[in-house]
Design a protein around this motif. Sequence first.
Motif, short mmCIF file in Angstrom:
data_model
loop_
_atom_site.label_atom_id
_atom_site.label_comp_id
_atom_site.label_asym_id
_atom_site.label_seq_id
_atom_site.Cartn_x
_atom_site.Cartn_y
_atom_site.Cartn_z
N THR A 34 0.86 -1.19 0.00
CA THR A 34 0.00 0.00 0.00
C THR A 34 0.89 1.24 0.00
OG1 THR A 34 -0.09 0.27 2.40
CG2 THR A 34 -1.69 -1.24 1.42
N ALA A 35 0.31 2.38 -0.28
CA ALA A 35 1.07 3.63 -0.27
C ALA A 35 1.74 3.84 1.09
CB ALA A 35 0.16 4.80 -0.60
N LEU A 36 1.05 3.46 2.16
CA LEU A 36 1.59 3.65 3.50
C LEU A 36 2.79 2.77 3.77
CD1 LEU A 36 1.46 4.69 6.45
CD2 LEU A 36 -0.15 2.83 6.91
N ASN A 37 2.66 1.43 3.59
CA ASN A 37 3.78 0.58 3.96
C ASN A 37 4.94 0.65 2.97
OD1 ASN A 37 2.90 -1.30 1.97
ND2 ASN A 37 1.66 -2.39 3.48
N VAL A 38 4.66 1.01 1.71
CA VAL A 38 5.74 1.21 0.74
C VAL A 38 6.55 2.45 1.11
CG1 VAL A 38 6.20 1.85 -1.68
CG2 VAL A 38 4.67 -0.06 -1.15
N ASP A 53 4.92 14.43 -1.11
CA ASP A 53 6.14 15.22 -0.92
C ASP A 53 7.18 15.00 -2.02
OD1 ASP A 53 7.18 12.72 -0.33
OD2 ASP A 53 7.52 13.13 1.80
N GLY A 54 6.86 14.17 -3.01
CA GLY A 54 7.77 13.96 -4.14
C GLY A 54 8.83 12.89 -3.91
N GLN A 55 8.74 12.15 -2.82
CA GLN A 55 9.75 11.14 -2.51
C GLN A 55 9.37 9.73 -2.95
OE1 GLN A 55 12.78 12.17 -1.18
NE2 GLN A 55 11.79 14.10 -1.70
N GLY A 56 8.31 9.62 -3.74
CA GLY A 56 7.85 8.30 -4.19
C GLY A 56 8.46 7.89 -5.51
N ALA A 105 5.20 15.15 -7.39
CA ALA A 105 4.80 15.72 -6.10
C ALA A 105 3.47 16.44 -6.24
CB ALA A 105 5.87 16.70 -5.60
N GLY A 106 2.73 16.52 -5.13
CA GLY A 106 1.50 17.29 -5.08
C GLY A 106 0.54 16.93 -6.20
N GLU A 107 -0.01 17.94 -6.83
CA GLU A 107 -1.02 17.72 -7.87
C GLU A 107 -0.44 17.27 -9.20
OE1 GLU A 107 -3.82 20.92 -8.02
OE2 GLU A 107 -4.40 20.63 -5.93
N GLU A 108 0.89 17.12 -9.27
CA GLU A 108 1.49 16.49 -10.45
C GLU A 108 1.09 15.02 -10.51
OE1 GLU A 108 5.65 16.93 -9.71
OE2 GLU A 108 5.78 18.87 -10.70
N ILE A 109 0.83 14.42 -9.35
CA ILE A 109 0.44 13.01 -9.29
C ILE A 109 -0.97 12.89 -9.87
CG2 ILE A 109 0.03 11.04 -7.76
CD1 ILE A 109 1.86 12.52 -5.69
N PRO A 110 -1.21 11.95 -10.77
CA PRO A 110 -2.55 11.80 -11.33
C PRO A 110 -3.61 11.64 -10.23
CG PRO A 110 -1.00 10.43 -12.54
CD PRO A 110 -0.26 10.98 -11.35
N LEU A 111 -4.74 12.27 -10.44
CA LEU A 111 -5.82 12.27 -9.44
C LEU A 111 -6.21 10.84 -9.04
CD1 LEU A 111 -7.92 13.78 -7.76
CD2 LEU A 111 -9.41 13.79 -9.78
N GLY A 112 -6.33 9.96 -10.01
CA GLY A 112 -6.70 8.58 -9.71
C GLY A 112 -5.71 7.90 -8.78
N HIS A 153 -4.51 10.90 8.46
CA HIS A 153 -4.24 12.31 8.77
C HIS A 153 -2.78 12.54 9.11
CE1 HIS A 153 -8.15 14.23 8.43
NE2 HIS A 153 -8.70 13.18 9.02
N GLN A 154 -2.15 11.58 9.77
CA GLN A 154 -0.74 11.72 10.12
C GLN A 154 0.16 11.67 8.89
OE1 GLN A 154 -0.23 8.49 12.90
NE2 GLN A 154 -1.65 9.41 14.36
N ARG A 155 -0.32 11.08 7.79
CA ARG A 155 0.50 10.97 6.56
C ARG A 155 0.13 12.03 5.54
NH1 ARG A 155 0.75 7.14 10.41
NH2 ARG A 155 2.56 5.80 10.16
N LYS A 156 -0.74 12.97 5.93
CA LYS A 156 -1.08 14.08 5.01
C LYS A 156 0.18 14.90 4.74
CE LYS A 156 -4.32 16.54 6.89
NZ LYS A 156 -5.54 17.32 7.23
N GLU A 157 0.32 15.33 3.53
CA GLU A 157 1.40 16.20 3.08
C GLU A 157 2.76 15.52 3.00
OE1 GLU A 157 1.39 20.04 4.94
OE2 GLU A 157 -0.78 20.23 4.72
N SER A 158 2.88 14.29 3.50
CA SER A 158 4.10 13.54 3.25
C SER A 158 3.80 12.47 2.20
CB SER A 158 4.65 12.91 4.53
OG SER A 158 3.69 12.07 5.14
N VAL A 159 2.86 11.59 2.50
CA VAL A 159 2.52 10.51 1.57
C VAL A 159 1.24 10.80 0.80
CG1 VAL A 159 2.02 8.04 1.39
CG2 VAL A 159 3.64 8.84 3.11
N LEU A 160 0.22 11.32 1.49
CA LEU A 160 -1.11 11.43 0.91
C LEU A 160 -1.54 12.87 0.67
CD1 LEU A 160 -2.74 8.81 3.31
CD2 LEU A 160 -1.91 8.40 0.98
N ASP A 161 -2.44 13.04 -0.30
CA ASP A 161 -3.00 14.35 -0.65
C ASP A 161 -3.84 14.86 0.53
OD1 ASP A 161 -4.84 16.34 -1.53
OD2 ASP A 161 -4.73 15.59 -3.59
#
Length: 200
Positions: A62-66, A108-111, A117-124, A159-167
């Motif tokens: 998942t986005a979190l554990n990756v 945050d662009g580290q994926g 990063a941010g809204e560059e990531i496709p919405l889906g 909520h804890q992963r907002k702005e680092s991992v998640l929109d």
Amino acid sequence: TLNVLVSLAETARTDLRGHSGQVARLARQLTERMGLDEKLRVAIVAAAYLHDVGKTTNYHLTALNVAEYEGHKIQAQKVVNAPLRLFESVKLPAATKAAIEHLYERWDGQGFPDRLAGEEIPLGARILAIAETYADLVQNARNPFRRILPTKEALDVLHQRKESVLDPNLVDLFAQVVVGDDLRRKLEGRAKVLVVDPDP
């Protein structure tokens, strides 16, 4: 058709049985709340059904554990495009492909794969990252917390992963969708009455 196909594929992994269907339901609810057009909604829901197909690893990615575990990240880099390779001849919609391909990008662009990063990531991909992470937390006892989390705790993790991992904006909207759905189920559960009347 996707629901049936993916459900059959998930039967071998009891911890993930029904996972993709749950992710698709959550993605559908969020896209409807956002008011996205039907074509885009269908493409994102298709990505939700297909995102794990062909990812034969020891981990559920998942986005979190990756984002948090190096072993998960290495595995995800190897298999991220497995669903796209399997369904290459189907000619999936561009939004479906983009959501699957960029599932492990981070706000945050580290994926990866493109460090968007941010809204560059496709919405889906942003929607799928949130829906899949949440579904894993509330359904899979092998998630990073090693237990199934109740709704509030799972939302706190997002909520804890907002702005680092998640929109961050989508996390807030998703929380409204989930809390509203949870409250509706509780209210409906209390309001059911069975009336038995012998008169046909």
